[in-house]
Design a protein around this motif. Structure first.
Motif, PDB file in Angstrom:
ATOM      1  N   VAL A 109      -6.296 -12.200 -26.200  1.00 38.56           N
ATOM      2  CA  VAL A 109      -6.072 -12.693 -27.323  1.00 38.56           C
ATOM      3  C   VAL A 109      -6.216 -14.420 -27.218  1.00 38.56           C
ATOM      4  O   VAL A 109      -6.846 -15.066 -28.242  1.00 38.56           O
ATOM      5  N   ALA A 110      -5.532 -14.999 -26.095  1.00 37.46           N
ATOM      6  CA  ALA A 110      -5.986 -16.274 -25.664  1.00 37.46           C
ATOM      7  C   ALA A 110      -7.251 -16.714 -25.626  1.00 37.46           C
ATOM      8  O   ALA A 110      -7.704 -17.523 -26.008  1.00 37.46           O
ATOM      9  N   VAL A 111      -8.098 -15.624 -25.063  1.00 36.14           N
ATOM     10  CA  VAL A 111      -9.505 -16.060 -24.906  1.00 36.14           C
ATOM     11  C   VAL A 111     -10.126 -15.882 -26.324  1.00 36.14           C
ATOM     12  O   VAL A 111     -11.174 -16.765 -26.704  1.00 36.14           O
ATOM     13  N   LEU A 112      -9.573 -14.932 -27.015  1.00 40.04           N
ATOM     14  CA  LEU A 112      -9.988 -14.550 -28.490  1.00 40.04           C
ATOM     15  C   LEU A 112      -9.922 -15.935 -29.362  1.00 40.04           C
ATOM     16  O   LEU A 112     -10.803 -16.474 -30.147  1.00 40.04           O
ATOM     17  N   HIS A 113      -8.929 -16.696 -29.212  1.00 42.23           N
ATOM     18  CA  HIS A 113      -8.741 -17.823 -29.875  1.00 42.23           C
ATOM     19  C   HIS A 113      -9.653 -19.057 -29.580  1.00 42.23           C
ATOM     20  O   HIS A 113     -10.049 -19.744 -30.468  1.00 42.23           O
ATOM     21  N   GLU A 114      -9.866 -19.082 -28.240  1.00 38.40           N
ATOM     22  CA  GLU A 114     -10.869 -19.943 -27.857  1.00 38.40           C
ATOM     23  C   GLU A 114     -12.245 -19.556 -28.507  1.00 38.40           C
ATOM     24  O   GLU A 114     -13.029 -20.626 -28.938  1.00 38.40           O
ATOM     25  N   LEU A 115     -12.677 -18.423 -28.572  1.00 42.49           N
ATOM     26  CA  LEU A 115     -14.032 -18.203 -29.119  1.00 42.49           C
ATOM     27  C   LEU A 115     -13.913 -18.174 -30.585  1.00 42.49           C
ATOM     28  O   LEU A 115     -15.083 -18.829 -31.125  1.00 42.49           O
ATOM     29  N   ASP A 138     -13.283 -14.384 -42.555  1.00 41.26           N
ATOM     30  CA  ASP A 138     -12.078 -13.237 -42.721  1.00 41.26           C
ATOM     31  C   ASP A 138     -11.649 -12.713 -41.675  1.00 41.26           C
ATOM     32  O   ASP A 138     -12.221 -12.554 -40.603  1.00 41.26           O
ATOM     33  N   ILE A 139     -10.232 -12.734 -41.658  1.00 43.69           N
ATOM     34  CA  ILE A 139      -9.340 -12.172 -40.601  1.00 43.69           C
ATOM     35  C   ILE A 139      -8.584 -10.884 -41.136  1.00 43.69           C
ATOM     36  O   ILE A 139      -7.865 -11.041 -41.952  1.00 43.69           O
ATOM     37  N   VAL A 140      -8.903  -9.867 -40.403  1.00 45.84           N
ATOM     38  CA  VAL A 140      -8.272  -8.570 -40.813  1.00 45.84           C
ATOM     39  C   VAL A 140      -7.415  -8.023 -39.503  1.00 45.84           C
ATOM     40  O   VAL A 140      -7.491  -7.887 -38.495  1.00 45.84           O
ATOM     41  N   GLU A 141      -5.950  -7.968 -39.715  1.00 50.09           N
ATOM     42  CA  GLU A 141      -5.188  -7.282 -38.804  1.00 50.09           C
ATOM     43  C   GLU A 141      -4.401  -6.465 -39.219  1.00 50.09           C
ATOM     44  O   GLU A 141      -4.453  -5.941 -40.373  1.00 50.09           O
ATOM     45  N   ALA A 142      -4.236  -5.252 -38.105  1.00 49.24           N
ATOM     46  CA  ALA A 142      -3.487  -4.050 -38.534  1.00 49.24           C
ATOM     47  C   ALA A 142      -2.625  -3.681 -37.359  1.00 49.24           C
ATOM     48  O   ALA A 142      -2.445  -4.000 -36.350  1.00 49.24           O
ATOM     49  N   HIS A 143      -1.264  -3.312 -37.901  1.00 47.28           N
ATOM     50  CA  HIS A 143       0.089  -3.100 -37.107  1.00 47.28           C
ATOM     51  C   HIS A 143       0.668  -1.911 -37.558  1.00 47.28           C
ATOM     52  O   HIS A 143       0.211  -1.050 -38.626  1.00 47.28           O
ATOM     53  N   HIS A 144       1.565  -1.670 -36.928  1.00 41.96           N
ATOM     54  CA  HIS A 144       2.316  -0.256 -37.119  1.00 41.96           C
ATOM     55  C   HIS A 144       3.187  -0.551 -38.626  1.00 41.96           C
ATOM     56  O   HIS A 144       3.280  -1.528 -38.775  1.00 41.96           O
ATOM     57  N   THR A 145       3.845   0.581 -39.066  1.00 40.63           N
ATOM     58  CA  THR A 145       4.346   0.297 -40.244  1.00 40.63           C
ATOM     59  C   THR A 145       5.687  -0.372 -40.240  1.00 40.63           C
ATOM     60  O   THR A 145       6.268  -0.821 -41.131  1.00 40.63           O
ATOM     61  N   THR A 163      -0.167 -13.453 -34.970  1.00 42.15           N
ATOM     62  CA  THR A 163      -1.470 -13.735 -34.270  1.00 42.15           C
ATOM     63  C   THR A 163      -2.695 -14.085 -35.067  1.00 42.15           C
ATOM     64  O   THR A 163      -3.434 -14.946 -35.124  1.00 42.15           O
ATOM     65  N   ALA A 164      -2.570 -13.267 -36.554  1.00 43.22           N
ATOM     66  CA  ALA A 164      -3.812 -13.510 -37.613  1.00 43.22           C
ATOM     67  C   ALA A 164      -3.715 -15.076 -38.035  1.00 43.22           C
ATOM     68  O   ALA A 164      -4.683 -15.760 -38.026  1.00 43.22           O
ATOM     69  N   LEU A 165      -2.412 -15.645 -38.099  1.00 44.90           N
ATOM     70  CA  LEU A 165      -2.367 -16.949 -38.617  1.00 44.90           C
ATOM     71  C   LEU A 165      -2.544 -18.179 -37.293  1.00 44.90           C
ATOM     72  O   LEU A 165      -3.471 -18.907 -37.740  1.00 44.90           O
ATOM     73  N   THR A 166      -2.376 -17.644 -36.226  1.00 42.92           N
ATOM     74  CA  THR A 166      -2.964 -18.615 -35.102  1.00 42.92           C
ATOM     75  C   THR A 166      -4.146 -18.405 -35.227  1.00 42.92           C
ATOM     76  O   THR A 166      -4.985 -19.444 -34.787  1.00 42.92           O
ATOM     77  N   LEU A 167      -4.741 -17.506 -35.287  1.00 40.20           N
ATOM     78  CA  LEU A 167      -6.406 -17.277 -35.135  1.00 40.20           C
ATOM     79  C   LEU A 167      -6.910 -18.029 -36.249  1.00 40.20           C
ATOM     80  O   LEU A 167      -8.139 -18.879 -36.143  1.00 40.20           O
ATOM     81  N   GLY A 168      -6.200 -18.035 -37.360  1.00 43.67           N
ATOM     82  CA  GLY A 168      -6.559 -18.757 -38.609  1.00 43.67           C
ATOM     83  C   GLY A 168      -6.768 -20.187 -38.601  1.00 43.67           C
ATOM     84  O   GLY A 168      -7.401 -21.015 -38.866  1.00 43.67           O
ATOM     85  N   ALA A 169      -5.554 -20.766 -37.767  1.00 44.84           N
ATOM     86  CA  ALA A 169      -5.346 -22.077 -37.452  1.00 44.84           C
ATOM     87  C   ALA A 169      -6.557 -22.651 -36.585  1.00 44.84           C
ATOM     88  O   ALA A 169      -7.196 -23.876 -36.675  1.00 44.84           O
ATOM     89  N   ALA A 170      -6.927 -21.643 -35.556  1.00 44.49           N
ATOM     90  CA  ALA A 170      -8.108 -22.051 -34.680  1.00 44.49           C
ATOM     91  C   ALA A 170      -9.311 -22.295 -35.521  1.00 44.49           C
ATOM     92  O   ALA A 170     -10.257 -23.007 -35.328  1.00 44.49           O
ATOM     93  N   ALA A 171      -9.747 -21.064 -36.397  1.00 44.69           N
ATOM     94  CA  ALA A 171     -10.818 -21.339 -37.338  1.00 44.69           C
ATOM     95  C   ALA A 171     -10.778 -22.755 -38.204  1.00 44.69           C
ATOM     96  O   ALA A 171     -11.801 -23.138 -38.408  1.00 44.69           O
ATOM     97  N   GLN A 172      -9.662 -23.066 -38.682  1.00 44.07           N
ATOM     98  CA  GLN A 172      -9.471 -24.167 -39.767  1.00 44.07           C
ATOM     99  C   GLN A 172      -9.650 -25.312 -38.750  1.00 44.07           C
ATOM    100  O   GLN A 172     -10.313 -26.212 -39.404  1.00 44.07           O
TER     101      GLN A 172
END
Length: 237
Positions: free
Chosen positions: A124-130, A144-151, A160-169
């Motif tokens: 995920v650290a590498v994904l953030h950079e990408l 668009d960021i789609v995340e899926a987790h347990h119930t 993590t989605a918000l952190t990836l979104g911050a990288a995109a922003q």
């Protein structure tokens, strides 16, 4: 040459991540030694050779080099204050922190080495950079960021989605989020960039929670002895 193990305090020891950290330190040569495990309540004083402390007893834990915190926002202030008082490093994956707590962490990083991440997977650290790179190179594309987790996961979108979104922003994109809570999904994150006639998908899928614990241990071993500052996982790869 023998390297002295990193003395770890595990904060949030009865949670999923806390249990994974304790097991990995017990089963593998992680370069770490757990000197204390802290939880809201304790049923035994020593488990598998590790001293157990209730949250109310936090001030009485033995000396440690790094605290790894996977707890809840209401327990974060205490472990941060302890690290500052002891001059110890902090590795935290606690999500849902308030703006005030984030500001306190920023201030603390002028006194101790600290690493906060919503996800300690090295992938995920590498994904953030990408994602940051793609957003910079694809101005005007939909993101668009789609995340899926347990119930049982409460926060949505995930940290993590918000952190990836911050990288995109940071790269100029305007991300939109979608969350899925189903079954026992460990964690999946898809970042999609789309324009007329084409689409790019960057994804990370976790099939085992141990990857997060291994990443946190990796960061902890590299944070000991660092100068005060706020460190990203990618900087410690």
């Amino acid at each position: 040459m023998t390297t002295t193990p990193v003395r770890l305090l595990i904060h949030g020891a009865t949670g999923r991540m806390g249990q994974a950290l304790l097991r990995l330190c017990r089963e593998q040569d992680s370069g770490c030694e757990v000197v204390a495990a802290v939880a809201r309540r304790v049923d035994a004083r020593v488990v598998d050779g590790v001293p157990q402390f209730a949250a109310a007893e936090l001030a009485g834990v033995p000396a440690f080099d790094v605290a790894i915190d996977f707890s809840l926002p209401e327990g974060f202030d205490a472990i941060l204050s302890l690290c500052i008082a002891r001059g110890a490093a902090l590795v935290s994956g606690t999500t849902g922190l308030s703006d005030a707590q984030k500001a306190q962490l920023d201030t603390a990083s002028t006194k101790i080495p600290a690493a906060w991440a919503s996800n300690f997977s090295l992938g995920v650290a590498v994904l953030h950079e990408l994602v940051a790179r793609a957003a910079t190179l694809l101005p005007g594309w939909d993101c668009d960021i789609v995340e899926a987790h347990h119930t049982r996961k409460l926060d949505a979108p995930s940290g993590t989605a918000l952190t990836l979104g911050a990288a995109a922003q940071a790269g100029g994109a305007q991300p939109h989020y979608a969350s899925i809570r189903a079954g026992d999904i460990v964690g999946e994150h898809l970042v999609q960039f789309a324009a007329a006639g084409e689409r790019i998908e960057l994804a990370h899928r976790a099939s085992n929670r141990d990857i997060f614990a291994r990443g946190a241990l990796h960061v902890a071993t590299r944070l000991r002895g660092r100068t005060p500052g706020s460190y990203r996982v990618a900087e410690l790869l």
